[in-house]
Design an enzyme around this catalytic site. Structure first.
Site, PDB file in Angstrom:
ATOM      1  N   ASP A 145      -2.163   8.205   3.809  1.00  0.00           N
ATOM      2  CA  ASP A 145      -1.311   8.348   2.621  1.00  0.00           C
ATOM      3  C   ASP A 145      -0.392   9.569   2.661  1.00  0.00           C
ATOM      4  O   ASP A 145       0.505   9.712   1.816  1.00  0.00           O
ATOM      5  CB  ASP A 145      -2.160   8.374   1.338  1.00  0.00           C
ATOM      6  N   GLN A 187      -8.520  10.917   7.926  1.00  0.00           N
ATOM      7  CA  GLN A 187      -8.440   9.476   8.206  1.00  0.00           C
ATOM      8  C   GLN A 187      -7.414   8.816   7.302  1.00  0.00           C
ATOM      9  O   GLN A 187      -7.119   7.642   7.460  1.00  0.00           O
ATOM     10  CB  GLN A 187      -9.801   8.821   7.945  1.00  0.00           C
ATOM     11  N   ASN A 188      -6.896   9.566   6.348  1.00  0.00           N
ATOM     12  CA  ASN A 188      -6.026   8.961   5.345  1.00  0.00           C
ATOM     13  C   ASN A 188      -4.611   8.816   5.875  1.00  0.00           C
ATOM     14  O   ASN A 188      -4.063   9.743   6.476  1.00  0.00           O
ATOM     15  CB  ASN A 188      -6.035   9.800   4.070  1.00  0.00           C
ATOM     16  N   GLY A 238     -15.441  12.973   1.240  1.00  0.00           N
ATOM     17  CA  GLY A 238     -14.988  11.648   0.813  1.00  0.00           C
ATOM     18  C   GLY A 238     -14.867  10.616   1.906  1.00  0.00           C
ATOM     19  O   GLY A 238     -13.916   9.842   1.912  1.00  0.00           O
ATOM     20  N   ARG A 267       0.835  -1.218   0.000  1.00  0.00           N
ATOM     21  CA  ARG A 267       0.000   0.000   0.000  1.00  0.00           C
ATOM     22  C   ARG A 267       0.866   1.264   0.000  1.00  0.00           C
ATOM     23  O   ARG A 267       0.496   2.278  -0.603  1.00  0.00           O
ATOM     24  CB  ARG A 267      -0.937  -0.015   1.206  1.00  0.00           C
ATOM     25  N   CYS A 275       7.787   0.290  23.631  1.00  0.00           N
ATOM     26  CA  CYS A 275       8.887   0.680  24.543  1.00  0.00           C
ATOM     27  C   CYS A 275       8.977   2.195  24.589  1.00  0.00           C
ATOM     28  O   CYS A 275       9.487   2.769  25.535  1.00  0.00           O
ATOM     29  CB  CYS A 275      10.210   0.048  24.114  1.00  0.00           C
ATOM     30  N   HIS A 333      -5.760   8.386  11.836  1.00  0.00           N
ATOM     31  CA  HIS A 333      -5.518   6.943  11.677  1.00  0.00           C
ATOM     32  C   HIS A 333      -4.044   6.654  11.415  1.00  0.00           C
ATOM     33  O   HIS A 333      -3.690   5.565  10.995  1.00  0.00           O
ATOM     34  CB  HIS A 333      -6.396   6.369  10.549  1.00  0.00           C
ATOM     35  N   PRO A 338     -19.571  11.908  -3.903  1.00  0.00           N
ATOM     36  CA  PRO A 338     -20.442  11.523  -5.027  1.00  0.00           C
ATOM     37  C   PRO A 338     -21.680  10.768  -4.560  1.00  0.00           C
ATOM     38  O   PRO A 338     -22.692  10.749  -5.261  1.00  0.00           O
ATOM     39  CB  PRO A 338     -19.555  10.607  -5.884  1.00  0.00           C
ATOM     40  N   CYS A 359      14.674   0.074  21.048  1.00  0.00           N
ATOM     41  CA  CYS A 359      14.953  -1.178  21.769  1.00  0.00           C
ATOM     42  C   CYS A 359      15.417  -2.299  20.854  1.00  0.00           C
ATOM     43  O   CYS A 359      15.818  -3.363  21.331  1.00  0.00           O
ATOM     44  CB  CYS A 359      13.716  -1.621  22.553  1.00  0.00           C
TER      45      CYS A 359
HETATM   46  P1  OAD Z   1     -14.377   4.489   2.512  1.00  0.00           P
HETATM   47  O1  OAD Z   1     -13.757   3.636   1.456  1.00  0.00           O
HETATM   48  O2  OAD Z   1     -15.193   3.808   3.539  1.00  0.00           O
HETATM   49  O3  OAD Z   1     -15.290   5.603   1.820  1.00  0.00           O
HETATM   50  C1  OAD Z   1     -14.805   6.389   0.755  1.00  0.00           C
HETATM   51  C2  OAD Z   1     -15.824   7.466   0.464  1.00  0.00           C
HETATM   52  O4  OAD Z   1     -15.289   8.288  -0.542  1.00  0.00           O
HETATM   53  C3  OAD Z   1     -17.162   6.936  -0.049  1.00  0.00           C
HETATM   54  O5  OAD Z   1     -18.219   7.565   0.665  1.00  0.00           O
HETATM   55  C4  OAD Z   1     -17.166   7.354  -1.530  1.00  0.00           C
HETATM   56  O6  OAD Z   1     -18.470   7.640  -2.005  1.00  0.00           O
HETATM   57  C5  OAD Z   1     -16.319   8.611  -1.474  1.00  0.00           C
HETATM   58  N1  OAD Z   1     -15.662   8.991  -2.734  1.00  0.00           N
HETATM   59  C6  OAD Z   1     -15.247   8.203  -3.760  1.00  0.00           C
HETATM   60  N2  OAD Z   1     -14.668   8.948  -4.722  1.00  0.00           N
HETATM   61  C7  OAD Z   1     -14.707  10.236  -4.304  1.00  0.00           C
HETATM   62  C8  OAD Z   1     -14.272  11.489  -4.859  1.00  0.00           C
HETATM   63  N3  OAD Z   1     -13.663  11.556  -6.046  1.00  0.00           N
HETATM   64  N4  OAD Z   1     -14.479  12.609  -4.122  1.00  0.00           N
HETATM   65  C9  OAD Z   1     -15.096  12.560  -2.929  1.00  0.00           C
HETATM   66  N5  OAD Z   1     -15.526  11.425  -2.372  1.00  0.00           N
HETATM   67  C10 OAD Z   1     -15.342  10.264  -3.039  1.00  0.00           C
HETATM   68  O7  OAD Z   1     -13.188   5.351   3.162  1.00  0.00           O
HETATM   69  P2  OAD Z   1     -13.159   6.130   4.557  1.00  0.00           P
HETATM   70  O8  OAD Z   1     -14.469   6.718   4.882  1.00  0.00           O
HETATM   71  O9  OAD Z   1     -11.973   7.015   4.527  1.00  0.00           O
HETATM   72  O10 OAD Z   1      -9.472   3.112   8.723  1.00  0.00           O
HETATM   73  O11 OAD Z   1     -12.862   4.938   5.538  1.00  0.00           O
HETATM   74  C11 OAD Z   1     -12.673   5.253   6.880  1.00  0.00           C
HETATM   75  C12 OAD Z   1     -11.684   4.330   7.513  1.00  0.00           C
HETATM   76  O12 OAD Z   1     -12.109   2.977   7.319  1.00  0.00           O
HETATM   77  C13 OAD Z   1     -10.308   4.356   6.904  1.00  0.00           C
HETATM   78  O13 OAD Z   1      -9.496   5.396   7.394  1.00  0.00           O
HETATM   79  C14 OAD Z   1      -9.767   3.032   7.323  1.00  0.00           C
HETATM   80  C15 OAD Z   1     -10.976   2.153   7.081  1.00  0.00           C
HETATM   81  O14 OAD Z   1     -11.083   1.064   7.908  1.00  0.00           O
HETATM   82  C16 OAD Z   1      -8.445   2.451   9.227  1.00  0.00           C
HETATM   83  O15 OAD Z   1      -7.706   1.759   8.549  1.00  0.00           O
HETATM   84  C17 OAD Z   1      -8.261   2.649  10.693  1.00  0.00           C
END
Ligand code: OAD
Length: 272
Positions: free
Chosen positions: A110, A107-108, A211, A75, A139, A127, A238, A172
């Site tokens: 990246d 939450q990203n 998003g 990733r 540690c 996150h 969207p 450690c």
């Molecule tokens: P999701 O994959 O659950 O949701 C992505 C959202 O982005 C969806 O609602 C899509 O409709 C929207 N989307 C797609 N393309 C888009 C665009 N071009 N512009 C705007 N929105 C768009 O991702 P997250 O909500 O980020 O956590 O997921 C939350 C958390 O769940 C992540 O951080 C991760 C995962 O488990 C951990 O790993 C702790």
């Protein structure tokens, strides 16, 4: 853009209100990074042998650290190939215009917001960040950049002995882990800015959610608190989702569409 939305954002800007931007994987979709729950999403497609919800756990890491590291290094390669897009750049402009009245909760993992130019000071990576690691045995609470010698992986490329030797805690010498929040772990302040995020929600005059599917706990709390405090809620996505429902239910706005198209239209409204 609807005139009512324009007026509502201008009203926040004119009273020098505080903006909290909350982003999820959708803002990076236009940079070529898969979301989690979309058709090509990490949680949808899965890895070779495990369901990803199992992969992203401390329990799995304890049983099979190599497999988990391999998946994160894969990733990491995807993230490094992605470049910030117009949505990220618009969020940078918002910070530039608002200064201390701006906070970004992402939450990203990246790192694209930081690469686009948002400051670490005003960016809470709730996150974690895939470019960092920390001690698996805690540690120390510090976290560290991944060693440069550790290469990213293709999907099923195994770790090498050299990777294993490099992926250790600098303090450690024990095993290190990715600096990310897993499904069987809790938010905290030190690593994930939990308390600071709640405070930001309490103080927000506007919450701009972008998003995210609203599947995780802290973002939903942030939305609920901002709504209770009568902040202006604006959701960009969207697809309809819990944040768009919250926004529309509280007199806010759902802007349906991709972040890269919609966010740049907001920037000028925050100008003094
Ligand atoms: P999701 O994959 O659950 O949701 C992505 C959202 O982005 C969806 O609602 C899509 O409709 C929207 N989307 C797609 N393309 C888009 C665009 N071009 N512009 C705007 N929105 C768009 O991702 P997250 O909500 O980020 O956590 O997921 C939350 C958390 O769940 C992540 O951080 C991760 C995962 O488990 C951990 O790993 C702790």
């Amino acid at each position: 853009m609807k005139e009512k939305l324009r007026e509502a954002i201008r009203a926040v800007a004119e009273k020098e209100g505080r903006l909290v931007v909350l982003t999820g994987a959708g803002i990076s979709a236009e940079s070529g990074i898969p979301t989690f729950r979309g058709p090509e999403g990490y949680w949808t497609v899965g890895s070779k042998e495990y369901r990803p919800e199992e992969m992203a756990t401390f329990a799995m890491f304890s049983r099979n650290p190599d497999e988990v590291w391999q998946w994160y290094l894969y990733r990491l390669g995807v993230c490094r190939k992605g470049e910030p897009n117009a949505g990220h750049r618009a969020v940078v402009e918002m910070e530039r215009l608002l200064g201390d009245r701006f906070l970004l909760l992402t939450q990203n993992v990246d790192g694209l917001h930081l690469r686009a130019g948002n400051t670490l000071e005003r960016t809470f990576q709730i996150h974690g960040n895939i470019e960092f690691m920390r001690c698996a045995a805690d540690c120390t609470r510090d976290f560290f950049p991944l060693p440069e010698s550790v290469a990213t992986k293709t999907k099923d490329e195994p770790l090498t002995d050299a990777d294993r030797a490099a992926l250790v805690c600098p303090r450690c010498g024990g095993r290190s882990r990715p600096h990310v929040l897993w499904f069987d772990e809790c938010y905290d302040e030190e690593h994930y800015r939990f308390n600071s995020s709640i405070q930001a929600a309490v103080a927000a005059d506007m919450l701009l959610s972008v998003g995210t599917s609203g599947a995780t706990n802290l973002p939903m709390q942030v939305g609920a608190i901002a709504s209770q405090k009568n902040a202006l809620l604006v959701d960009v996505n969207p697809d309809s989702n819990p944040f768009s429902t919250m926004a529309e239910g509280s007199g806010g706005f759902f802007c349906q569409g991709p972040a890269g198209d919609i966010l740049p239209e907001f920037v000028d409204l925050f100008a003094p």
